[in-house]
Design a protein around this motif. Sequence first.
Motif, PDB file in Angstrom:
ATOM      1  N   ALA A  70      50.722  43.559  44.759  1.00 55.72           N
ATOM      2  CA  ALA A  70      51.021  44.652  43.841  1.00 55.72           C
ATOM      3  C   ALA A  70      52.028  44.253  42.779  1.00 55.72           C
ATOM      4  O   ALA A  70      52.277  45.018  41.841  1.00 55.72           O
ATOM      5  N   GLY A  71      52.601  43.051  42.913  1.00 57.96           N
ATOM      6  CA  GLY A  71      53.558  42.548  41.938  1.00 57.96           C
ATOM      7  C   GLY A  71      52.985  41.397  41.131  1.00 57.96           C
ATOM      8  O   GLY A  71      52.355  41.593  40.091  1.00 57.96           O
ATOM      9  N   ARG A  72      53.165  40.177  41.652  1.00 60.74           N
ATOM     10  CA  ARG A  72      52.781  38.985  40.887  1.00 60.74           C
ATOM     11  C   ARG A  72      51.292  38.972  40.523  1.00 60.74           C
ATOM     12  O   ARG A  72      50.917  38.702  39.381  1.00 60.74           O
ATOM     13  N   LEU A  73      50.429  39.254  41.479  1.00 60.23           N
ATOM     14  CA  LEU A  73      48.994  39.176  41.214  1.00 60.23           C
ATOM     15  C   LEU A  73      48.560  40.232  40.198  1.00 60.23           C
ATOM     16  O   LEU A  73      47.785  39.938  39.279  1.00 60.23           O
ATOM     17  N   GLU A  74      49.047  41.434  40.332  1.00 57.29           N
ATOM     18  CA  GLU A  74      48.648  42.479  39.385  1.00 57.29           C
ATOM     19  C   GLU A  74      49.127  42.170  37.975  1.00 57.29           C
ATOM     20  O   GLU A  74      48.404  42.425  36.997  1.00 57.29           O
ATOM     21  N   ARG A  75      50.324  41.591  37.836  1.00 54.24           N
ATOM     22  CA  ARG A  75      50.807  41.263  36.496  1.00 54.24           C
ATOM     23  C   ARG A  75      50.037  40.087  35.902  1.00 54.24           C
ATOM     24  O   ARG A  75      49.776  40.049  34.694  1.00 54.24           O
ATOM     25  N   ALA A  76      49.645  39.135  36.747  1.00 57.08           N
ATOM     26  CA  ALA A  76      48.803  38.042  36.257  1.00 57.08           C
ATOM     27  C   ALA A  76      47.432  38.574  35.839  1.00 57.08           C
ATOM     28  O   ALA A  76      46.853  38.121  34.835  1.00 57.08           O
ATOM     29  N   LEU A  77      46.898  39.532  36.602  1.00 63.58           N
ATOM     30  CA  LEU A  77      45.613  40.137  36.261  1.00 63.58           C
ATOM     31  C   LEU A  77      45.710  40.890  34.936  1.00 63.58           C
ATOM     32  O   LEU A  77      44.816  40.787  34.078  1.00 63.58           O
ATOM     33  N   GLU A  78      46.786  41.618  34.739  1.00 67.45           N
ATOM     34  CA  GLU A  78      46.978  42.350  33.491  1.00 67.45           C
ATOM     35  C   GLU A  78      47.017  41.398  32.302  1.00 67.45           C
ATOM     36  O   GLU A  78      46.399  41.644  31.261  1.00 67.45           O
ATOM     37  N   SER A  89      36.378  38.610  36.409  1.00 69.78           N
ATOM     38  CA  SER A  89      35.999  38.454  37.814  1.00 69.78           C
ATOM     39  C   SER A  89      37.168  37.824  38.556  1.00 69.78           C
ATOM     40  O   SER A  89      37.835  36.924  38.029  1.00 69.78           O
ATOM     41  N   LEU A  90      37.420  38.280  39.756  1.00 71.00           N
ATOM     42  CA  LEU A  90      38.425  37.665  40.614  1.00 71.00           C
ATOM     43  C   LEU A  90      37.702  36.759  41.603  1.00 71.00           C
ATOM     44  O   LEU A  90      36.739  37.168  42.258  1.00 71.00           O
ATOM     45  N   VAL A  91      38.181  35.512  41.719  1.00 71.16           N
ATOM     46  CA  VAL A  91      37.590  34.541  42.639  1.00 71.16           C
ATOM     47  C   VAL A  91      38.687  34.108  43.603  1.00 71.16           C
ATOM     48  O   VAL A  91      39.634  33.424  43.211  1.00 71.16           O
ATOM     49  N   GLY A  92      38.593  34.537  44.865  1.00 73.40           N
ATOM     50  CA  GLY A  92      39.613  34.217  45.858  1.00 73.40           C
ATOM     51  C   GLY A  92      39.119  33.182  46.836  1.00 73.40           C
ATOM     52  O   GLY A  92      37.980  33.253  47.317  1.00 73.40           O
ATOM     53  N   TYR A  93      39.974  32.213  47.131  1.00 73.87           N
ATOM     54  CA  TYR A  93      39.624  31.144  48.066  1.00 73.87           C
ATOM     55  C   TYR A  93      40.472  31.270  49.323  1.00 73.87           C
ATOM     56  O   TYR A  93      41.688  31.334  49.250  1.00 73.87           O
ATOM     57  N   CYS A  94      39.803  31.352  50.487  1.00 76.47           N
ATOM     58  CA  CYS A  94      40.467  31.437  51.783  1.00 76.47           C
ATOM     59  C   CYS A  94      41.375  32.670  51.814  1.00 76.47           C
ATOM     60  O   CYS A  94      40.949  33.775  51.524  1.00 76.47           O
ATOM     61  N   MET A  95      42.646  32.494  52.136  1.00 76.45           N
ATOM     62  CA  MET A  95      43.586  33.609  52.144  1.00 76.45           C
ATOM     63  C   MET A  95      43.595  34.318  50.796  1.00 76.45           C
ATOM     64  O   MET A  95      43.789  35.548  50.720  1.00 76.45           O
ATOM     65  N   GLY A  96      43.397  33.555  49.716  1.00 76.62           N
ATOM     66  CA  GLY A  96      43.371  34.144  48.381  1.00 76.62           C
ATOM     67  C   GLY A  96      42.284  35.184  48.220  1.00 76.62           C
ATOM     68  O   GLY A  96      42.390  36.085  47.379  1.00 76.62           O
ATOM     69  N   GLY A  97      41.208  35.077  49.017  1.00 78.98           N
ATOM     70  CA  GLY A  97      40.163  36.084  48.955  1.00 78.98           C
ATOM     71  C   GLY A  97      40.632  37.444  49.432  1.00 78.98           C
ATOM     72  O   GLY A  97      40.257  38.478  48.868  1.00 78.98           O
ATOM     73  N   ARG A 130      40.042  46.735  35.852  1.00 76.06           N
ATOM     74  CA  ARG A 130      40.331  45.410  35.295  1.00 76.06           C
ATOM     75  C   ARG A 130      39.463  44.308  35.892  1.00 76.06           C
ATOM     76  O   ARG A 130      39.555  43.159  35.467  1.00 76.06           O
ATOM     77  N   VAL A 131      38.647  44.655  36.884  1.00 78.32           N
ATOM     78  CA  VAL A 131      37.880  43.643  37.617  1.00 78.32           C
ATOM     79  C   VAL A 131      36.397  43.975  37.514  1.00 78.32           C
ATOM     80  O   VAL A 131      35.962  45.059  37.910  1.00 78.32           O
ATOM     81  N   CYS A 132      35.602  43.017  36.993  1.00 76.63           N
ATOM     82  CA  CYS A 132      34.170  43.266  36.831  1.00 76.63           C
ATOM     83  C   CYS A 132      33.343  42.618  37.932  1.00 76.63           C
ATOM     84  O   CYS A 132      32.130  42.862  38.016  1.00 76.63           O
ATOM     85  N   GLY A 133      33.942  41.787  38.762  1.00 74.71           N
ATOM     86  CA  GLY A 133      33.220  41.152  39.854  1.00 74.71           C
ATOM     87  C   GLY A 133      34.199  40.533  40.830  1.00 74.71           C
ATOM     88  O   GLY A 133      35.346  40.229  40.471  1.00 74.71           O
ATOM     89  N   LEU A 134      33.741  40.341  42.059  1.00 74.16           N
ATOM     90  CA  LEU A 134      34.615  39.848  43.115  1.00 74.16           C
ATOM     91  C   LEU A 134      33.894  38.732  43.876  1.00 74.16           C
ATOM     92  O   LEU A 134      32.872  38.988  44.529  1.00 74.16           O
ATOM     93  N   ALA A 135      34.381  37.508  43.763  1.00 77.58           N
ATOM     94  CA  ALA A 135      33.807  36.365  44.475  1.00 77.58           C
ATOM     95  C   ALA A 135      34.809  35.904  45.522  1.00 77.58           C
ATOM     96  O   ALA A 135      35.967  35.611  45.199  1.00 77.58           O
ATOM     97  N   LEU A 136      34.364  35.841  46.771  1.00 79.46           N
ATOM     98  CA  LEU A 136      35.240  35.501  47.893  1.00 79.46           C
ATOM     99  C   LEU A 136      34.694  34.248  48.576  1.00 79.46           C
ATOM    100  O   LEU A 136      33.576  34.252  49.083  1.00 79.46           O
ATOM    101  N   LEU A 137      35.484  33.199  48.583  1.00 81.30           N
ATOM    102  CA  LEU A 137      35.052  31.899  49.078  1.00 81.30           C
ATOM    103  C   LEU A 137      35.747  31.588  50.398  1.00 81.30           C
ATOM    104  O   LEU A 137      36.974  31.516  50.458  1.00 81.30           O
TER     105      LEU A 137
END
Length: 365
Positions: free
Chosen positions: A136-144, A155-163, A176-183
Motif C-alpha cells: 500500500a506504500g512503495r508498490l502503489e506509488r511505483a504503480l502510480e 499490466s502487473l507481472v509478479g514473480y514468485c512472492m512478487g505475484g 490502474r491495472v489492465c492485466g495481471l500476470a503471475l509467474l
Amino acid sequence: MPRSTAGQAEHARILRELGAGAEAGGFAAAVWQRLAREDAALLRGILAYRAHPWRRAMADPPALWSEGPARLLDYGGEGPAALFIPSLVNRATVLDLMPGHSMLRWLAGQGLRVLLLDWGVPGAVERGFTLTDWIAGRLERALETSVAATGGPVSLVGYCMGGLLALAAALRAPARVCGLALLATPWDFHAGGAGPRARAVAGLLPGLEPVLGTTGTLPVDLLQLLFAGLDPFGIARKFRAFGRLDPASPRAAHFVALEDWLNDGIPLPAPVARECLGGWYGASTPAAGAWRVAGAVVEPRAWRGPSFLAIPRGDRIVPPESARALAAGLPGAEVLDVAAGHIGMAAGMKAEAVLWRPLRDWLRR
C-alpha cells in the motif's frame, strides 16, 4: 516424495557400481571409494565456480522514481506497458541476468514498454515494514508513477512472492491495472501434501525471534538455509555437474551468473518474516481467506480483469499445486504449464521458448 524416473535410474546405477565394488573388495570399501569420488567432483565444481572469470557488468536502465532503496527502472520499448514485481528476498536481476538472458531487455524489444520495481536492500526504515507498508506504500506509488509515465493502465507481472504483492496491489487499484500476470506464484502453502513441511518451517519462528529482534531482519544466510532444505542434495549435484563443463562455454557462464544471483540475496524485514513464516506457511492465510493488506482480505475472485498464470511443473520452491490453487480462484485465468523449474522458467537456457514468448503474446493482447 516419490523419486523421479531419472532419480530412480541414477539410484540403480549407483547400486550396480557398489555391487561390483563389493564383489571386488567388499561393500564398505566400495562405498568409501564412491564417496571419495563424489567429494572430489564436488570440490572440483566449487573451485571451478570460484575461479570463473564471469562477472555481471550490465548497466542499470534509468530510474523514473525512487523512494528509500526502491527504484522504478525503465527498460524502454514501445507498446503496452508492463510493470514487473520481483520477490522481496532476491535481487531483481534474475529478470535481467546477463546479455542474451534478460527477460526484461528481450521483452522491451518485442513491442512492449517494460518497467521494473527494484525493491533494493532494506535500510533502517524498511526493517520495520509490514507487507501492507510495501504494497500500500512503495508498490502503489511505483504503480502510480508507471501509469503517469506510460499514459494509461499497466499490466502487473509478479514473480514468485512478487505475484502475491502484485495481486494485492491490483485489487487495491484496479483502475490502474489492465492485466495481471503471475509467474510461479504460491497461494495455498499446504496444497499437494506440503502442509507438514510448511508448518515445520513456521515452527522455526520462535527460535528465530532472537535474530529477528536483534537485527530487525531475517538474514540472508538463514534464508538460504531454508531454501536449501527444499532440496538438500541439489547443491552438491549441481556443482558436480558444473565441474564437468568447459569453463569457456556459454553454459558455464550462465551457471555462474545464476549462482552469483542466488548467493546475493536480500534480508527480509522482521515483520514480513513473521507474516510470511507464521501466516503464509503456518496457516496458509492466502488460501484460507485470512491474508489481509491494509485491513482488507486479498480475494482473487474480486479481480475482474484478464489474468495469466505461468506454473512451472518442475518447481521445488513453489509446488505446482500451490500455484494452481490461485489459478482456480481467478475467474477466466489463462494458465500456462511450463516445462521448467522455478528459476529456469525465468532465466534458464530455454526461458525464451517456454515463458518469454507466451508472456509477450499475452501482454500484447
